[in-house]
Design a protein around this motif. Structure first.
Motif, PDB file in Angstrom:
ATOM      1  N   UNK A 442       6.977  22.085   7.291  1.00 43.64           N
ATOM      2  CA  UNK A 442       5.541  21.791   7.023  1.00 43.64           C
ATOM      3  C   UNK A 442       4.813  20.528   7.382  1.00 43.64           C
ATOM      4  N   UNK A 443       5.508  19.468   7.352  1.00 42.15           N
ATOM      5  CA  UNK A 443       4.857  18.069   8.063  1.00 42.15           C
ATOM      6  C   UNK A 443       4.526  18.225   9.541  1.00 42.15           C
ATOM      7  N   UNK A 444       5.383  18.841  10.173  1.00 40.23           N
ATOM      8  CA  UNK A 444       5.203  19.098  11.627  1.00 40.23           C
ATOM      9  C   UNK A 444       3.933  19.819  11.920  1.00 40.23           C
ATOM     10  N   UNK A 445       4.136  20.913  11.004  1.00 36.15           N
ATOM     11  CA  UNK A 445       2.550  21.669  11.177  1.00 36.15           C
ATOM     12  C   UNK A 445       1.386  20.950  10.942  1.00 36.15           C
ATOM     13  N   UNK A 446       1.333  20.145   9.701  1.00 36.67           N
ATOM     14  CA  UNK A 446       0.490  19.407   9.207  1.00 36.67           C
ATOM     15  C   UNK A 446      -0.098  18.452  10.301  1.00 36.67           C
ATOM     16  N   UNK A 447       1.053  17.777  11.157  1.00 39.42           N
ATOM     17  CA  UNK A 447       0.743  16.634  12.321  1.00 39.42           C
ATOM     18  C   UNK A 447       0.172  17.251  13.298  1.00 39.42           C
ATOM     19  N   UNK A 448       0.554  18.472  13.636  1.00 38.64           N
ATOM     20  CA  UNK A 448       0.227  19.072  15.036  1.00 38.64           C
ATOM     21  C   UNK A 448      -0.939  19.960  14.818  1.00 38.64           C
ATOM     22  N   UNK A 450      -1.042  22.938  13.128  1.00 40.94           N
ATOM     23  CA  UNK A 450      -0.485  24.310  13.220  1.00 40.94           C
ATOM     24  C   UNK A 450      -0.786  25.269  11.821  1.00 40.94           C
ATOM     25  N   UNK A 451      -1.107  24.562  10.752  1.00 37.72           N
ATOM     26  CA  UNK A 451      -1.089  25.317   9.598  1.00 37.72           C
ATOM     27  C   UNK A 451      -2.527  25.820   9.350  1.00 37.72           C
ATOM     28  N   UNK A 452      -2.831  27.034   9.012  1.00 36.74           N
ATOM     29  CA  UNK A 452      -4.174  27.769   8.695  1.00 36.74           C
ATOM     30  C   UNK A 452      -4.874  27.006   7.537  1.00 36.74           C
ATOM     31  N   UNK A 453      -4.075  26.657   6.635  1.00 40.14           N
ATOM     32  CA  UNK A 453      -4.595  26.197   5.225  1.00 40.14           C
ATOM     33  C   UNK A 453      -3.664  24.835   4.847  1.00 40.14           C
ATOM     34  N   UNK A 454      -4.258  23.503   5.273  1.00 42.23           N
ATOM     35  CA  UNK A 454      -3.536  22.517   4.848  1.00 42.23           C
ATOM     36  C   UNK A 454      -3.464  22.469   3.272  1.00 42.23           C
ATOM     37  N   UNK A 455      -4.667  22.765   2.531  1.00 39.46           N
ATOM     38  CA  UNK A 455      -4.510  22.615   0.887  1.00 39.46           C
ATOM     39  C   UNK A 455      -3.169  23.559   0.511  1.00 39.46           C
ATOM     40  N   UNK A 456      -3.017  24.643   1.064  1.00 45.44           N
ATOM     41  CA  UNK A 456      -1.838  25.611   0.569  1.00 45.44           C
ATOM     42  C   UNK A 456      -0.470  25.114   0.657  1.00 45.44           C
ATOM     43  N   UNK A 458       0.031  21.664   1.155  1.00 40.38           N
ATOM     44  CA  UNK A 458       0.416  20.523   0.584  1.00 40.38           C
ATOM     45  C   UNK A 458       0.934  21.028  -0.853  1.00 40.38           C
ATOM     46  N   UNK A 459       0.302  22.123  -1.567  1.00 37.68           N
ATOM     47  CA  UNK A 459       0.610  22.755  -2.784  1.00 37.68           C
ATOM     48  C   UNK A 459       1.905  23.183  -2.676  1.00 37.68           C
ATOM     49  N   UNK A 460       2.453  23.949  -1.402  1.00 35.11           N
ATOM     50  CA  UNK A 460       3.821  24.242  -1.291  1.00 35.11           C
ATOM     51  C   UNK A 460       4.879  22.985  -1.447  1.00 35.11           C
ATOM     52  N   UNK A 461       4.310  21.766  -0.703  1.00 36.68           N
ATOM     53  CA  UNK A 461       5.096  20.569  -0.533  1.00 36.68           C
ATOM     54  C   UNK A 461       5.233  20.192  -2.072  1.00 36.68           C
TER      55      UNK A 461
END
Length: 648
Positions: A442-448, A450-456, A458-461
């Protein structure tokens, strides 16, 4: 009556101290033959249907000392059959049997029975070949009765004197033998008279009590004992004088130096022809043995009161049976000594007992070596426990194997803690590794980007972090319970369930916890059972997807147990989680991912209970907790049960 009358002559004969009995009878027969004017006189001995002539006077071939004939062919038979004496003036016209007349040819006959000690000894008789001219007078008959009485008395006195002489000689021989043995005996031999004084004490008394034998002879036997022992000895003395024997009576004597010496006494009455004339016996110094027995009692008490189980087995008997178990063994296994003595201790083994450990013990026994193993054994009620078993060979004074000594130490709590720590490490590593992998992804996706919904994301984390935090909290709780001492107590099931229901009203305001208590007895467990029940109820409410989740808690009596059944309408527990709890076994391919159910299992099994959970066929989950019941008047110490194996 002048001095030369026949009666007076008889008295003079039997009163003559210079004559023996044989001579007195012979002379008395001469007096009788002369007085009765019958030339033949004799005394017969009747035994077993035979007449034997014991004494005789006169000339007759068949009437001489030592001659015998069948009683039926004798004149004496009729004498014996008569009420008194038998007087026959002429045999041919008398009741005398013709066979007797033919055999002896006696025409006149008079005879009387001779009685000795109340029994017929034989007869004293006088006769002639020719019949008498006149019948026997009353005076002559009285003379014969007197003679028969004097003969009987003389024979009776002779028998008594012979018996007395034999008894005296026998007693003297016994005394010499007794004293001969006594002077060389290791034990004290003694005699006590009817006045309760020693009449003889052997030389061994000097070695044992320090007294010379002469110092005790003539003294009361109680003078050398303690007051309590003297009372026991006096009671035993009365029994001996009543004809009883005394065996192994232990008495405390005071030695010459003041020490107490314990002497075991065996005594019997001295019987002299039915009259008790004293007592005799033997005393053995058992002071050292009593001290060894005292030490042994101390050791036995220490063994019985030891927390560990102690057992002794006999290798010389078939199948090496147990010959002793202590109280600790009974407490640990639940078996009474009477149930196990004579059996091989393999009765403690069961389904989960490790074969390799059993084989190791068997190899050590075969090799007469010591061994230590830890293995699962089973109590009498079927519950498993971890047993640290130590087996040691015991050798006798000759160096030969005599027994095997076993120590059984219930290490269930330690093994539970060890396995719990291993479980915590395994589950925490497993879940932390999985969650860290997700965090990295999840961190790699946020940094690059690559995630469609950062809010979702973040909730997963956040959700994963909360679950990981909750897992850590459960691990902390389990560690706390592992370090806390067991504290079994009486728990009211209704109060317990109501407290859990109140706890969840705030956390699950829409949830409903139904409580049904049908048990009439309380539960014997620790206060932490409330946390276990709360965990099950929370799981049911949390995993129910409906807006109004429901959980039911039912409590029932079940024999010696109380069952708590928690049911929910959720999706049902994962089969792997349920299988791990059901079997009590984790493997590399099958293990629980959470700690909540292990928390429940830890608490329940710590108090001797069991825990099972399974998904229902129609949906939902049912968890069953079984714990020891405790009645209204029952003590906690009697109802509580030891911890059982957490998992294998």
């Amino acid at each position: 009556m002048d001095a030369t009358s026949p009666r007076e002559r008889l008295y003079a004969v039997f009163a003559d101290a210079d004559l023996d009995v044989e001579e007195k009878i012979d002379r008395a027969l001469d007096v009788g033959a002369d007085h009765l004017d019958l030339p033949i006189g004799f005394v017969s001995r009747i035994e077993d249907g035979t007449q034997r002539i014991a004494h005789a006077t006169g000339e007759h071939d068949r009437v001489q000392p030592g001659e015998t004939c069948p009683l039926r062919e004798s004149y004496c038979r009729h004498t014996l059959e008569s009420e008194g004496l038998l007087a026959v003036q002429e045999a041919a016209v008398s009741p005398i049997d013709q066979r007797a007349i033919d055999a002896f040819g006696l025409g006149a006959y008079i005879g009387a029975k001779v009685v000795v000690d109340g029994e017929v000894y034989g007869t004293v008789c006088f006769a002639s070949r020719e019949p008498r001219d006149a019948a026997f007078s009353e005076s002559e008959e009285l003379f014969l009765e007197l003679l028969a009485s004097l003969v009987g008395n003389a024979l009776e006195r002779r028998a008594y004197e012979r018996d007395l002489k034999e008894r005296t000689e026998r007693l003297e021989r016994e005394k010499r033998r007794f004293e001969g043995i006594a002077e060389t005996s290791f034990d004290i031999l003694f005699r006590v008279g009817l006045d309760a004084r020693f009449t003889y004490v052997s030389a061994a008394v000097e070695r044992i009590l320090g007294y010379q034998p002469e110092a005790l002879t003539g003294e009361y036997f109680t003078e050398f004992m303690t007051e309590e022992a003297a009372e026991d000895a006096a009671t035993a003395y009365d029994r001996l004088l009543a004809g009883e024997s005394v065996e192994n009576l232990e008495l405390d004597f005071r030695a010459r130096d003041g020490d107490i010496v314990v002497i075991a006494v065996n005594a019997t009455p001295i019987d002299d022809g039915g009259t008790i004339t004293g007592i005799q016996g033997v005393g053995r110094d058992v002071t050292a043995r009593k001290e060894r027995e005292r030490e042994l009692r101390v050791k036995n008490r220490a063994m019985d009161e030891a927390d560990v189980g102690i057992s002794i087995a006999d290798p010389d008997e078939p199948d090496t049976p147990l010959v002793y178990v202590n109280d600790g063994f009974e407490r640990i296994t639940g078996y009474d000594a009477e149930e196990v003595i004579g059996r091989n201790c393999r009765f403690l083994q069961g389904e989960r007992t490790d074969d390799a450990s059993v084989e190791r013990i068997g190899d050590a026994i075969d090799a007469e070596e010591s061994a230590v193993v830890e293995l699962v054994n089973y109590r009498r009620d079927g519950t498993p426990f971890w047993n640290r078993l130590r087996v040691n060979p015991v050798y006798d004074e000759r160096g030969d194997l005599s027994h095997y000594l076993g120590f059984q130490d219930d290490v269930t709590e330690r093994k539970r803690t060890e396995r719990l720590i291993a479980l915590l490490n395994r589950v925490l590593r497993h879940n932390l590794r999985n969650d860290m992998t997700l965090f990295l992804a999840w961190g790699s996706g946020l940094r690059h980007g690559d995630v469609e919904d950062p809010r979702e994301t973040g909730e997963r984390i956040e959700r994963a972090a909360r679950e990981l935090s909750a897992l850590g909290e459960h691990a902390r709780e389990l560690e706390q319970y592992a370090r806390r001492d067991r504290d079994p107590q009486r728990l009211d099931p209704r109060a317990l369930c109501e407290a859990v229901r109140e706890t969840h009203r705030e956390r699950f305001p829409n949830g409903d916890v139904e409580v049904h208590v049908a048990a009439e007895r309380d539960i014997c467990a620790g206060a932490e059972l409330r946390e276990a029940l709360a965990e099950l109820v929370a799981n049911g409410l949390k995993h129910d997807p409906s807006d109004a989740p429901q959980v039911s808690v039912s409590v029932f009596d079940a024999g010696d147990w109380v069952e708590l059944v928690v049911s929910d309408d959720g999706p049902g527990i994962d089969s792997v989680e349920a299988e791990v709890i059901a079997t009590g076994e984790e493997t590399a391919l099958m293990h629980g991912s959470g700690l909540g159910l292990w928390l429940v299992n830890w608490i329940v099994t710590r108090y001797g209970g069991s825990f099972q959970i399974a998904a229902d066929d129609g949906g939902g989950t049912t968890a069953t907790v079984r714990l020891p019941a405790i009645g209204a008047g029952e003590a906690v110490a009697d109802a509580e049960r030891g911890p059982t194996v957490l998992f294998f």
